[in-house]
Design an enzyme around this catalytic site. Structure first.
Site, short mmCIF file in Angstrom:
data_model
loop_
_atom_site.label_atom_id
_atom_site.label_comp_id
_atom_site.label_asym_id
_atom_site.label_seq_id
_atom_site.Cartn_x
_atom_site.Cartn_y
_atom_site.Cartn_z
N PRO A 88 0.82 -1.23 0.00
CA PRO A 88 0.00 0.00 0.00
C PRO A 88 0.85 1.28 0.00
CG PRO A 88 -0.73 -1.54 1.71
CD PRO A 88 0.56 -2.05 1.17
N GLU A 115 -0.10 -8.08 8.25
CA GLU A 115 0.05 -6.64 8.45
C GLU A 115 1.19 -6.06 7.60
OE1 GLU A 115 -2.06 -4.40 9.96
OE2 GLU A 115 -3.18 -6.27 9.76
N ARG A 153 0.91 -6.96 -21.53
CA ARG A 153 0.28 -6.31 -22.69
C ARG A 153 1.26 -5.43 -23.46
NH1 ARG A 153 -5.02 -6.28 -22.85
NH2 ARG A 153 -5.05 -4.30 -23.96
N ASP A 168 -5.06 1.30 -27.36
CA ASP A 168 -5.51 1.25 -25.98
C ASP A 168 -5.77 2.63 -25.41
OD1 ASP A 168 -5.76 -1.33 -25.30
OD2 ASP A 168 -4.06 -1.41 -23.93
C1 9D3 Z 1 -5.96 -3.33 7.53
C2 9D3 Z 1 -4.51 -3.31 7.79
N1 9D3 Z 1 -3.94 -2.02 7.42
C3 9D3 Z 1 -3.97 -1.05 8.51
C4 9D3 Z 1 -3.31 -1.40 9.76
C5 9D3 Z 1 -2.60 -2.13 6.87
C6 9D3 Z 1 -2.54 -3.02 5.68
C7 9D3 Z 1 -1.67 -4.09 5.68
C8 9D3 Z 1 -1.62 -4.94 4.58
C9 9D3 Z 1 -3.34 -2.80 4.58
C10 9D3 Z 1 -3.29 -3.66 3.48
C11 9D3 Z 1 -2.43 -4.73 3.50
C12 9D3 Z 1 -2.36 -5.66 2.34
N2 9D3 Z 1 -2.31 -4.96 1.08
C13 9D3 Z 1 -1.35 -5.14 0.19
O1 9D3 Z 1 -0.47 -5.93 0.42
C14 9D3 Z 1 -1.36 -4.37 -1.02
C15 9D3 Z 1 -2.22 -3.33 -1.49
C16 9D3 Z 1 -3.39 -2.73 -0.93
O2 9D3 Z 1 -3.88 -3.06 0.16
N3 9D3 Z 1 -3.99 -1.73 -1.64
C17 9D3 Z 1 -3.55 -1.31 -2.86
N4 9D3 Z 1 -2.47 -1.84 -3.41
C18 9D3 Z 1 -1.84 -2.83 -2.73
S1 9D3 Z 1 -0.46 -3.60 -3.27
C19 9D3 Z 1 -0.36 -4.59 -1.94
#
Ligand code: 9D3
Length: 248
Positions: A88, A115, A153, A168
């Site tokens: 994220p 997490e 792609r 595209d």
């Molecule tokens: C709910 C937990 N969150 C707050 C404490 C932290 C959190 C940890 C792990 C939020 C998401 C994740 C897992 N997400 C990914 O590994 C992830 C992701 C995403 O959640 N949103 C957009 N792109 C991506 S790329 C990998």
């Protein structure tokens, strides 16, 4: 293009990578996708890949040792590949980012779960961080699939002639024009006359104007970076005067 995907859930990738464009790109050996189960690199009796976070708090964190072992084995086989993590915190996946990654000889994609991943994995190995956007996914696997799909792609030959990447949306930075196929009328809704006219120049103009109109209405932010001709700009000024709002 070589993709190595490091994940705790390799089974998630079976459906999406076994159909359509990715399947054909694999069959033509334009891409090579290998899945690696991080758990296989854990050395303890229970093959532990996660542990409680130092400092306390909810959830679990992916351990550094199994991931380090897995990355080192995969990197040794593919020394020119770039290690990418889906997370994220990453930069947002866009057409431009996909095009940049498509130039590398290979990608080693580390999928986070729980997490997150012990920060030392990033410090030691990760060269790039990719996110899909500002919403919560359950892990990095779906982001890894989106990355593989968007990069594939752009690999020369991966798209058939009827799937050309050149046409595209996003390659000129605009949204796509509306599409229709038979029948010419459905529940009172008619296909725009110009598309049935056989006048290719008129069709081209109509489509361009629809792309511009839609982009201005739905994604005006895209216009700043779009490739626009002088004619396009004139059309946009005219749309501005029309004020639209009613028509998508
Ligand atoms: C709910 C937990 N969150 C707050 C404490 C932290 C959190 C940890 C792990 C939020 C998401 C994740 C897992 N997400 C990914 O590994 C992830 C992701 C995403 O959640 N949103 C957009 N792109 C991506 S790329 C990998």
């Amino acid at each position: 293009m070589k993709f190595d995907i490091l994940t705790l859930f390799p089974g998630m990738f079976s459906g999406p990578f076994d159909e359509s464009i990715i399947r054909r790109a694999r069959e033509k050996q334009l891409i090579d996708i290998r899945l690696h189960n991080i758990r296989d690199y854990a050395t303890d009796r229970h093959q532990t890949a996660d542990d409680a976070p130092y400092g306390g708090g909810a959830g679990m964190v992916m351990k550094v040792e199994p991931l380090a072992a897995c990355i080192e084995v995969v990197k040794a086989h593919n020394p020119s590949s770039t290690v990418v993590m889906t997370s994220p915190q990453g930069r947002r996946l866009t057409h431009k980012v996909a095009a940049e990654l498509a130039l590398r000889p290979g990608l080693i994609i580390v999928c986070g779960r729980y997490e997150g991943i012990d920060e030392r994995v990033r410090q030691l190995y990760v060269e790039d961080d990719i996110s899909l956007g500002d919403y919560v996914l359950s892990g990095g696997e779906i982001a890894a699939m989106a990355l593989v799909d968007s990069v594939t792609r752009l690999v020369p030959g991966a798209l058939g002639s009827s799937e050309s990447a050149g046409a595209d949306s996003f390659c000129d930075g605009l949204l796509e024009y509306p599409q229709y196929t038979r029948p010419p009328e459905f529940r009172g809704l008619k296909v725009p006359e110009v598309l049935l006219s056989g006048n290719h120049e008129a069709i081209r103009k109509w489509r361009r104007s629809q792309s511009l109109r839609r982009t201005r209405l739905l994604r005006p932010d895209l216009l700043a970076d779009a490739e626009l001709t002088e004619k396009d700009r004139k059309l946009l000024t005219e749309l501005e005067r029309e004020g639209d709002g009613h028509d998508r």
